[in-house]
Motif scaffolding. Structure first.
Motif, short mmCIF file in Angstrom:
data_model
loop_
_atom_site.label_atom_id
_atom_site.label_comp_id
_atom_site.label_asym_id
_atom_site.label_seq_id
_atom_site.Cartn_x
_atom_site.Cartn_y
_atom_site.Cartn_z
N ILE A 12 0.84 -1.18 0.00
CA ILE A 12 0.00 0.00 0.00
C ILE A 12 0.88 1.24 0.00
O ILE A 12 1.77 1.40 0.85
CB ILE A 12 -0.93 0.01 1.23
CG1 ILE A 12 -1.86 -1.21 1.18
CG2 ILE A 12 -1.74 1.29 1.29
CD1 ILE A 12 -2.72 -1.36 2.43
N VAL A 13 0.69 2.14 -0.97
CA VAL A 13 1.51 3.34 -1.09
C VAL A 13 0.74 4.52 -0.51
O VAL A 13 -0.35 4.86 -1.00
CB VAL A 13 1.88 3.61 -2.56
CG1 VAL A 13 2.70 4.90 -2.66
CG2 VAL A 13 2.64 2.44 -3.14
N ASP A 14 1.29 5.12 0.50
CA ASP A 14 0.68 6.30 1.12
C ASP A 14 1.04 7.53 0.29
O ASP A 14 2.19 7.73 -0.09
CB ASP A 14 1.20 6.45 2.55
CG ASP A 14 0.47 7.54 3.31
OD1 ASP A 14 -0.29 8.31 2.67
OD2 ASP A 14 0.66 7.64 4.53
N ALA A 15 0.04 8.37 -0.01
CA ALA A 15 0.29 9.57 -0.81
C ALA A 15 1.32 10.47 -0.16
O ALA A 15 2.04 11.21 -0.84
CB ALA A 15 -1.01 10.34 -1.02
N SER A 16 1.42 10.42 1.17
CA SER A 16 2.35 11.29 1.88
C SER A 16 3.80 10.86 1.68
O SER A 16 4.72 11.58 2.05
CB SER A 16 2.02 11.31 3.38
OG SER A 16 2.20 10.02 3.95
N THR A 17 4.04 9.65 1.11
CA THR A 17 5.40 9.19 0.89
C THR A 17 5.89 9.50 -0.51
O THR A 17 7.04 9.23 -0.84
CB THR A 17 5.49 7.67 1.12
OG1 THR A 17 4.69 6.99 0.13
CG2 THR A 17 4.99 7.30 2.51
N ARG A 18 5.01 10.04 -1.38
CA ARG A 18 5.40 10.36 -2.75
C ARG A 18 5.77 11.83 -2.87
O ARG A 18 5.21 12.70 -2.20
CB ARG A 18 4.25 10.07 -3.72
CG ARG A 18 3.81 8.61 -3.76
CD ARG A 18 3.01 8.35 -5.03
NE ARG A 18 1.93 9.31 -5.20
CZ ARG A 18 0.68 9.09 -4.81
NH1 ARG A 18 0.36 7.96 -4.21
NH2 ARG A 18 -0.26 10.01 -5.01
N TRP A 19 6.70 12.12 -3.75
CA TRP A 19 7.04 13.50 -4.05
C TRP A 19 5.96 14.08 -4.96
O TRP A 19 5.52 13.46 -5.92
CB TRP A 19 8.39 13.58 -4.76
CG TRP A 19 9.55 13.47 -3.82
CD1 TRP A 19 10.35 12.38 -3.63
CD2 TRP A 19 10.06 14.50 -2.98
NE1 TRP A 19 11.32 12.66 -2.71
CE2 TRP A 19 11.17 13.96 -2.29
CE3 TRP A 19 9.69 15.82 -2.72
CZ2 TRP A 19 11.91 14.69 -1.38
CZ3 TRP A 19 10.43 16.55 -1.81
CH2 TRP A 19 11.51 16.00 -1.15
N GLN A 20 5.53 15.30 -4.64
CA GLN A 20 4.59 16.03 -5.47
C GLN A 20 5.23 17.35 -5.88
O GLN A 20 5.90 17.99 -5.07
CB GLN A 20 3.29 16.29 -4.70
CG GLN A 20 2.56 15.01 -4.32
CD GLN A 20 1.33 15.28 -3.47
OE1 GLN A 20 1.31 16.19 -2.65
NE2 GLN A 20 0.29 14.48 -3.68
N PHE A 21 5.02 17.75 -7.13
CA PHE A 21 5.71 18.91 -7.67
C PHE A 21 4.70 19.95 -8.17
O PHE A 21 3.59 19.61 -8.58
CB PHE A 21 6.64 18.50 -8.81
CG PHE A 21 7.67 17.48 -8.41
CD1 PHE A 21 8.88 17.88 -7.85
CD2 PHE A 21 7.43 16.13 -8.58
CE1 PHE A 21 9.83 16.95 -7.48
CE2 PHE A 21 8.37 15.19 -8.21
CZ PHE A 21 9.57 15.60 -7.65
N ALA A 22 5.13 21.21 -8.15
CA ALA A 22 4.30 22.31 -8.65
C ALA A 22 5.20 23.33 -9.33
O ALA A 22 6.30 23.63 -8.86
CB ALA A 22 3.53 22.97 -7.51
N LEU A 23 4.73 23.85 -10.44
CA LEU A 23 5.44 24.87 -11.20
C LEU A 23 4.49 26.04 -11.42
O LEU A 23 3.36 25.85 -11.88
CB LEU A 23 5.91 24.31 -12.54
CG LEU A 23 6.94 25.14 -13.32
CD1 LEU A 23 8.24 25.25 -12.52
CD2 LEU A 23 7.20 24.50 -14.68
N THR A 24 4.95 27.26 -11.07
CA THR A 24 4.07 28.44 -11.09
C THR A 24 4.69 29.58 -11.89
O THR A 24 5.50 30.34 -11.36
CB THR A 24 3.76 28.93 -9.67
OG1 THR A 24 3.25 27.85 -8.89
CG2 THR A 24 2.77 30.07 -9.69
N PRO A 25 4.35 29.74 -13.15
CA PRO A 25 4.69 30.98 -13.86
C PRO A 25 3.73 32.07 -13.40
O PRO A 25 2.55 31.81 -13.15
CB PRO A 25 4.48 30.63 -15.33
CG PRO A 25 3.49 29.51 -15.32
CD PRO A 25 3.69 28.76 -14.04
N TYR A 26 4.23 33.29 -13.27
CA TYR A 26 3.37 34.36 -12.77
C TYR A 26 3.81 35.71 -13.31
O TYR A 26 4.92 35.87 -13.83
CB TYR A 26 3.34 34.37 -11.24
CG TYR A 26 4.64 34.72 -10.56
CD1 TYR A 26 4.89 36.01 -10.08
CD2 TYR A 26 5.63 33.77 -10.35
CE1 TYR A 26 6.07 36.33 -9.44
CE2 TYR A 26 6.81 34.07 -9.70
CZ TYR A 26 7.03 35.35 -9.25
OH TYR A 26 8.21 35.66 -8.60
#
Length: 274
Positions: free
Chosen positions: A27-41
Motif C-alpha cells: 500500500i503506497v501512502d500519498a504522503s510518501t510520494r514527491w509532489q511537484f508544482a510549477l508556477t509561472p506568474y
C-alpha cells in the motif's frame, strides 16, 4: 508436546501466508510520494527606494527614486516559482528578473572639491535586479480548513543601478553658473536569511476557494528585509489560479548601494501540479 504442536501450527500459518504477501502489492501512502508544482506568474510591482553611489572624489550621492511606472519604464521581466513536497516537508524556489529604464530621481551629493558642499539636484536612475529565493518548510498545523507551514531560507538580490546628474548651482567656489555633471554606475550582491510562515485558509467545504498567505522576515547583508503576500485562489484538477498582492522590502545602511528598496503590487499566477 504442546510446544511442538504450537511450532508446527505457526510454521503452517507462515507458509500459507507467504504467497499472499508476495502477490499483494504494498500500500503506497500519498504522503510518501514527491509532489511537484510549477508556477509561472506576472507581478506588476511599483519599485521605489534610495541608492547611495560612490563618487570619484571620495564623495557620495544619495538618489531617491520611484515609484517606477511599470508600463512606461519596464524593459524586460521574467518570473517563475517551483515547489517539491513530500508529506509534511517541502522545498521551494522563486526567481525574478526585472529591468527598468531611466526614471527621474532627487539626488543629494556630498564630497570634496567641486562637491564639497551638500547639494540637492535632479537626475535619472536606472535599475536592473535579479531575485532568487530558496527555502524549505514543514507543516505545523493541518486542520480541515487551515494549513500552516513554518519556513526558513535564503534570499539573494543582485542589483545594478546607474545615476546621471547635471545641475546648475554654485559649489566649492566655482562661481555662479558652474554646472557639474557626473555618471555613476554600481552593482551590489545582497544575501539575506529569512524565517516565516505560509499556508492557506479554505473558504468552501470542498477547498476550491481559499486564501493563500505568506510572511517572512530576515537579515544578512541587509539590516532588515521582509515580505508578505495574500489574495484569493481557486483550485482545479490541473492546478490553481491565484490573484494576490505582494510586498517585498530591503533596508541597508552605511555605504551600501541599497539604502532602501521596496517592491509592491498585484500578482496573477497559475500553478500546475504533477
Amino acid at each position: 508436546m504442546r510446544r511442538r504442536i504450537l511450532r508446527i501450527a505457526l510454521s503452517s500459518v507462515a507458509l500459507i501466508s507467504l504467497p499472499a504477501w508476495a502477490d499483494t502489492p504494498p500500500i503506497v501512502d500519498a504522503s510518501t510520494r514527491w509532489q511537484f508544482a510549477l508556477t509561472p506568474y506576472v507581478w506588476l510591482p511599483s519599485v521605489d527606494g534610495s541608492m547611495r553611489f560612490s563618487l570619484p572624489d571620495n564623495g557620495e550621492a544619495d538618489a531617491s527614486t520611484g515609484p517606477y511606472n511599470y508600463f512606461q519604464n519596464i524593459r524586460f521581466f521574467a518570473m517563475l516559482q517551483g515547489e517539491a513536497r513530500k508529506g509534511d516537508w517541502s522545498i521551494f524556489a522563486d526567481a525574478i528578473y526585472l529591468n527598468f529604464g531611466n526614471h527621474s530621481a532627487t539626488v543629494q551629493t556630498k564630497g570634496s572639491g567641486a562637491l564639497e558642499r551638500q547639494l540637492e539636484s535632479s537626475g535619472e536612475t536606472s535599475f536592473e535586479g535579479v531575485l532568487i529565493q530558496l527555502g524549505g518548510g514543514h507543516t505545523v498545523v493541518q486542520l480541515s480548513r487551515v494549513t500552516l507551514d513554518a519556513i526558513v531560507g535564503i534570499r539573494y538580490l543582485g542589483v545594478r543601478s546607474s545615476l546621471d546628474v547635471s545641475r546648475n548651482t554654485t559649489a566649492g567656489g566655482a562661481g555662479p553658473g558652474f554646472t557639474p555633471e557626473f555618471h555613476a554606475s554600481q552593482s551590489a550582491d545582497i544575501y539575506d536569511g529569512f524565517i516565516g510562515v505560509r499556508g492557506r485558509v479554505s473558504l468552501t467545504g470542498d477547498g476550491r476557494w481559499y486564501v493563500p498567505f505568506y510572511l517572512d522576515v530576515g537579515t544578512g547583508t541587509s539590516d532588515f528585509t521582509w515580505q508578505a503576500a495574500s489574495g484569493i485562489a481557486y483550485a482545479m484538477k490541473w492546478g490553481d489560479v491565484t490573484l494576490s498582492y505582494r510586498y517585498l522590502a530591503f533596508y541597508g545602511s552605511g555605504d551600501q548601494l541599497v539604502q532602501s528598496l521596496r517592491f509592491k503590487g498585484p500578482v496573477l499566477s497559475a500553478t500546475f501540479r504533477f
